[in-house]
Design a protein around this motif. Structure first.
Motif, PDB file in Angstrom:
ATOM      1  N   ALA A 129       0.663  -0.981  -0.045  1.00  0.00           N
ATOM      2  CA  ALA A 129       0.057  -0.091  -0.201  1.00  0.00           C
ATOM      3  C   ALA A 129       0.781   1.151   0.156  1.00  0.00           C
ATOM      4  N   VAL A 130       1.932   1.234  -0.672  1.00  0.00           N
ATOM      5  CA  VAL A 130       2.996   2.524  -0.538  1.00  0.00           C
ATOM      6  C   VAL A 130       2.366   3.551  -1.585  1.00  0.00           C
ATOM      7  N   ASN A 131       2.457   4.624  -1.217  1.00  0.00           N
ATOM      8  CA  ASN A 131       1.760   5.547  -2.269  1.00  0.00           C
ATOM      9  C   ASN A 131       3.123   6.249  -3.345  1.00  0.00           C
ATOM     10  N   PHE A 132       2.599   6.412  -4.475  1.00  0.00           N
ATOM     11  CA  PHE A 132       3.806   6.924  -5.588  1.00  0.00           C
ATOM     12  C   PHE A 132       4.004   8.140  -5.771  1.00  0.00           C
ATOM     13  N   GLY A 133       4.945   8.742  -5.829  1.00  0.00           N
ATOM     14  CA  GLY A 133       5.104  10.190  -6.128  1.00  0.00           C
ATOM     15  C   GLY A 133       5.518  11.072  -4.999  1.00  0.00           C
ATOM     16  N   ALA A 134       4.714  11.000  -4.080  1.00  0.00           N
ATOM     17  CA  ALA A 134       4.920  11.584  -2.594  1.00  0.00           C
ATOM     18  C   ALA A 134       6.067  11.327  -1.965  1.00  0.00           C
ATOM     19  N   THR A 135       6.514  12.331  -1.012  1.00  0.00           N
ATOM     20  CA  THR A 135       7.723  11.916  -0.317  1.00  0.00           C
ATOM     21  C   THR A 135       7.446  11.246   0.973  1.00  0.00           C
ATOM     22  N   ALA A 136       7.758  10.321   1.352  1.00  0.00           N
ATOM     23  CA  ALA A 136       7.517   9.362   2.503  1.00  0.00           C
ATOM     24  C   ALA A 136       8.799   9.325   3.430  1.00  0.00           C
ATOM     25  N   THR A 137       8.646   9.000   4.719  1.00  0.00           N
ATOM     26  CA  THR A 137       9.900   8.963   5.626  1.00  0.00           C
ATOM     27  C   THR A 137       9.751   7.371   6.083  1.00  0.00           C
ATOM     28  N   VAL A 138      10.986   6.775   5.847  1.00  0.00           N
ATOM     29  CA  VAL A 138      11.157   5.310   6.283  1.00  0.00           C
ATOM     30  C   VAL A 138      11.970   5.616   7.519  1.00  0.00           C
ATOM     31  N   LYS A 139      11.396   5.184   8.858  1.00  0.00           N
ATOM     32  CA  LYS A 139      11.997   5.257   9.952  1.00  0.00           C
ATOM     33  C   LYS A 139      12.353   3.826  10.633  1.00  0.00           C
ATOM     34  N   GLN A 171      19.171  -3.525  27.642  1.00  0.00           N
ATOM     35  CA  GLN A 171      19.310  -2.900  29.011  1.00  0.00           C
ATOM     36  C   GLN A 171      20.988  -2.445  29.496  1.00  0.00           C
ATOM     37  N   GLY A 172      20.866  -1.320  30.182  1.00  0.00           N
ATOM     38  CA  GLY A 172      22.065  -0.706  30.457  1.00  0.00           C
ATOM     39  C   GLY A 172      22.990  -0.041  29.240  1.00  0.00           C
ATOM     40  N   GLU A 173      22.042   0.150  28.116  1.00  0.00           N
ATOM     41  CA  GLU A 173      22.725   1.046  27.200  1.00  0.00           C
ATOM     42  C   GLU A 173      22.664   2.438  27.466  1.00  0.00           C
ATOM     43  N   THR A 174      23.635   3.122  27.235  1.00  0.00           N
ATOM     44  CA  THR A 174      23.602   4.580  27.570  1.00  0.00           C
ATOM     45  C   THR A 174      23.599   5.436  26.300  1.00  0.00           C
ATOM     46  N   LYS A 175      24.363   5.217  25.286  1.00  0.00           N
ATOM     47  CA  LYS A 175      24.321   5.763  24.009  1.00  0.00           C
ATOM     48  C   LYS A 175      23.480   5.265  23.150  1.00  0.00           C
ATOM     49  N   THR A 176      22.400   6.118  23.002  1.00  0.00           N
ATOM     50  CA  THR A 176      21.166   5.533  21.907  1.00  0.00           C
ATOM     51  C   THR A 176      20.993   6.424  20.663  1.00  0.00           C
ATOM     52  N   ASP A 177      21.949   7.504  20.472  1.00  0.00           N
ATOM     53  CA  ASP A 177      21.689   8.271  19.309  1.00  0.00           C
ATOM     54  C   ASP A 177      22.038   7.600  18.045  1.00  0.00           C
ATOM     55  N   ASN A 178      22.891   6.145  18.135  1.00  0.00           N
ATOM     56  CA  ASN A 178      22.884   5.636  16.852  1.00  0.00           C
ATOM     57  C   ASN A 178      22.040   4.592  16.489  1.00  0.00           C
ATOM     58  N   ASN A 179      21.002   4.456  17.382  1.00  0.00           N
ATOM     59  CA  ASN A 179      20.167   3.377  17.215  1.00  0.00           C
ATOM     60  C   ASN A 179      18.777   3.554  16.319  1.00  0.00           C
ATOM     61  N   SER A 180      18.949   4.703  15.644  1.00  0.00           N
ATOM     62  CA  SER A 180      17.751   4.949  14.645  1.00  0.00           C
ATOM     63  C   SER A 180      18.175   5.785  13.591  1.00  0.00           C
ATOM     64  N   ALA A 181      17.326   6.044  12.505  1.00  0.00           N
ATOM     65  CA  ALA A 181      17.689   6.759  11.470  1.00  0.00           C
ATOM     66  C   ALA A 181      16.270   6.816  10.644  1.00  0.00           C
ATOM     67  N   ASP A 182      16.348   8.337  10.165  1.00  0.00           N
ATOM     68  CA  ASP A 182      15.105   8.542   9.223  1.00  0.00           C
ATOM     69  C   ASP A 182      15.536   8.728   7.719  1.00  0.00           C
ATOM     70  N   TYR A 183      14.655   8.294   6.526  1.00  0.00           N
ATOM     71  CA  TYR A 183      15.356   8.440   5.318  1.00  0.00           C
ATOM     72  C   TYR A 183      14.085   8.950   4.611  1.00  0.00           C
ATOM     73  N   SER A 184      14.371   9.801   3.972  1.00  0.00           N
ATOM     74  CA  SER A 184      13.316  10.480   2.984  1.00  0.00           C
ATOM     75  C   SER A 184      13.339   9.653   1.620  1.00  0.00           C
ATOM     76  N   VAL A 185      12.265   9.309   1.159  1.00  0.00           N
ATOM     77  CA  VAL A 185      12.086   8.311   0.269  1.00  0.00           C
ATOM     78  C   VAL A 185      10.811   8.757  -0.809  1.00  0.00           C
ATOM     79  N   ILE A 186      11.019   8.474  -2.011  1.00  0.00           N
ATOM     80  CA  ILE A 186      10.057   8.631  -2.803  1.00  0.00           C
ATOM     81  C   ILE A 186      10.045   7.233  -3.609  1.00  0.00           C
ATOM     82  N   PHE A 187       8.825   6.589  -3.671  1.00  0.00           N
ATOM     83  CA  PHE A 187       8.482   5.502  -4.231  1.00  0.00           C
ATOM     84  C   PHE A 187       8.142   5.713  -5.817  1.00  0.00           C
ATOM     85  N   SER A 188       8.459   5.221  -6.680  1.00  0.00           N
ATOM     86  CA  SER A 188       8.214   5.227  -8.013  1.00  0.00           C
ATOM     87  C   SER A 188       7.906   3.720  -8.772  1.00  0.00           C
ATOM     88  N   VAL A 189       7.106   3.853  -9.987  1.00  0.00           N
ATOM     89  CA  VAL A 189       6.676   2.744 -10.426  1.00  0.00           C
ATOM     90  C   VAL A 189       7.810   1.993 -11.286  1.00  0.00           C
TER      91      VAL A 189
END
Length: 383
Positions: free
Chosen positions: A347-357, A364-382
C-alpha cells in the motif's frame, strides 16, 4: 442297288445336337496366348466384418489397459499426497512447539521456574507428535524416510526433556559459563533433530516423489514435502547464548562472563532487489517491485552478548496510512553484525515523499542511543 439308292441323304446324323452329357463335361480350354476370362467378384463382406470386430476388440483392450493404468497412477498419487498431508500436520505442530520454546527463552519477565515448567510442558506436547507420527502408515518406498522422521521427533523430545532437567540441575550454579555449557549440550539435540529431518527425511522423500512422478501440493495446499525447522535460532546452541538466557531469567543473579559496555548501533538500511543503500542526507528514489524488501543491519557495539532485540521499520506517508513492521534479533555477540528483513508493502503511495524510520530498541544498560535509529526521505516510483 440302283444309282438312286446311292444318293440316300444321311443328314439326320449330321444335324443332331450334342447330347446333354457331352455339354456338361466339355471344358473350354483357352488357346495359347489367349487370356482366361475374369472371374466374378468374391463377396468380401464377412471378411471385412471380422476385421472390424477384431480391431474394435483391440481398441477396447487398449482403452481398458489405459484406464487401469490411469486409476493406478491416480491412486498412487493420492496415497503419497495423503501421507504427506498427515506428516505436515505433525511436523507443523512440532515446528510450532519450537517457536514456543524460543519465545519462552527470550521472553522478558519470565523467571527460571516458569521457563522450566513451560519447557517441560512442551516436551509432553512433542511426545504426542511422536505418537501421531508412529500411527501414520507410509508408502513402502518411504518406509526408511518415515523412520528418520520419527527419530527426528524423538530427538526433539529428548532435547526438551534434557533442557528442563538441566535448568533444574543448574539453578544453584553461579558460574554463567558452566551453566550455559550444560544447557547448550541439550540444545545440540534440538539442532541435530533439524539436521536429521532435512538430510534423512525431507530431501530423500522429495527425491522419491520426483521418481514416482508426484508433484504439486499436499491435500491442504501446502508444500508437498513440508519444512519443519524446530530450532528457530542456531545461536541458542552456544554456551554464551545460554548464559545470557540464564542471566535474564534469574533476574541478574548470574552474570555473563562478558561485562563493561552495553549497546547496539544501526549500520545500514538497504532496499532489495535494487540493492540500494538508503541515505539520511538526501532523498532516495525507490523503485517498487512485487518482491521489494528492506534489510536492516545492526551491530553489537558493546562487550556483552545481547538477546531478543526488537527492530522496527515504519513507512510514514503524507497521503496514506503508516506501515509498521517489527522483527527481532535472537542473539548477537560483541562485534557481530546481524541483518533482519522486512517485506510485504502493498500500500505504498507513489510520487509523494515518505519517511522510512528504522529503530533498534536499546538493550538493558545501554547509555548511548543516538546511533540506534535513522530517518530516510524516500519517493516510491513505479518500475
Amino acid at each position: 442297288m440302283s444309282e438312286h439308292d446311292t444318293d440316300i441323304d444321311f443328314d439326320f446324323f449330321e444335324d443332331e445336337p450334342p447330347t446333354q452329357e457331352a455339354s456338361r463335361t466339355e471344358r473350354v480350354v483357352p488357346r495359347r496366348g489367349q487370356q482366361r476370362p475374369p472371374r466374378g467378384p468374391t463377396n468380401l463382406t464377412p471378411l471385412l466384418r471380422l476385421i472390424g470386430l477384431i480391431a474394435f476388440a483391440i481398441l477396447i483392450v487398449v482403452l481398458l489397459v489405459l484406464w487401469v493404468q490411469s486409476c493406478q497412477e491416480a491412486s498412487k498419487e493420492k496415497t503419497y499426497k495423503s501421507y504427506m498431508t498427515n506428516v505436515s500436520d505433525v511436523t507443523g505442530s512440532s515446528q510450532q512447539i519450537g517457536r514456543q520454546l524460543s519465545q519462552a527463552m527470550l521472553a522478558q519477565g519470565l523467571k527460571e521456574a516458569q521457563v522450566e515448567q513451560r519447557i517441560a510442558g512442551l516436551a509432553r506436547q512433542q511426545q504426542l507428535d511422536v505418537q501421531r507420527a508412529r500411527e501414520i502408515t507410509p508408502p513402502g518406498t518411504l518406509r526408511d524416510e518415515h523412520n528418520a522422521l520419527i527419530q527426528s521427533l524423538q530427538y526433539r523430545v529428548s532435547g526438551l526433556t534434557g533442557l528442563a532437567s538441566a535448568l533444574a540441575a543448574t539453578k544453584n550454579v553461579k558460574d554463567a559459563t558452566r551453566a550455559g555449557t550444560v544447557l547448550a549440550g541439550q540444545m545440540q539435540r534440538l539442532l541435530a533433530s533439524d539436521v536429521i529431518y532435512d538430510d534423512s527425511f525431507k530431501d530423500p522423500s522429495a527425491a522419491v516423489l520426483k521418481r514416482q512422478g508426484v508433484t504439486g501440493t499436499n491435500e491442504n495446499g501446502g508444500p508437498l514435502v513440508p519444512d519443519s525447522k524446530f530450532l528457530q535460532s542456531a545461536d541458542l546452541v552456544t554456551p554464551d547464548a545460554m548464559a545470557t538466557v540464564i542471566a535474564r531469567i534469574r533476574g541478574g543473579s548470574v552474570s555473563p562472563s562478558q561485562g563493561g559496555l552495553r549497546g547496539t548501533n544501526l549500520v545500514s538500511t538497504k532496499v532489495f532487489p535494487n540493492n540500494l543503500e538508503l541515505s539520511t542526507t538526501s532523498t532516495n528514489t525507490v523503485t517498487v517491485r512485487t518482491n521489494m524488501s528492506f534489510q536492516v543491519t545492526v551491530e553489537n557495539s558493546g562487550d556483552s552478548q545481547e538477546a531478543n532485540i526488537p527492530v522496527t521499520l515504519t513507512i510514514q506517508q503524507a497521503n496514506g496510512p503508516d506501515i509498521k513492521k517489527t522483527a527481532r534479533i535472537g542473539f548477537i555477540s560483541p562485534g557481530e553484525q546481524k541483518t533482519v528483513s522486512f517485506s510485504g508493502f502493498p500500500a505504498v503511495n507513489f510520487g509523494a515523499t515518505a519517511t522510512v524510520k528504522v529503530e533498534v530498541q536499546p538493550v538493558q544498560g545501554e547509555t548511548k542511543t543516538d546511533n540506534n535509529s535513522a530517518d530516510y526521505s524516500v519517493i516510491f516510483s513505479v518500475a
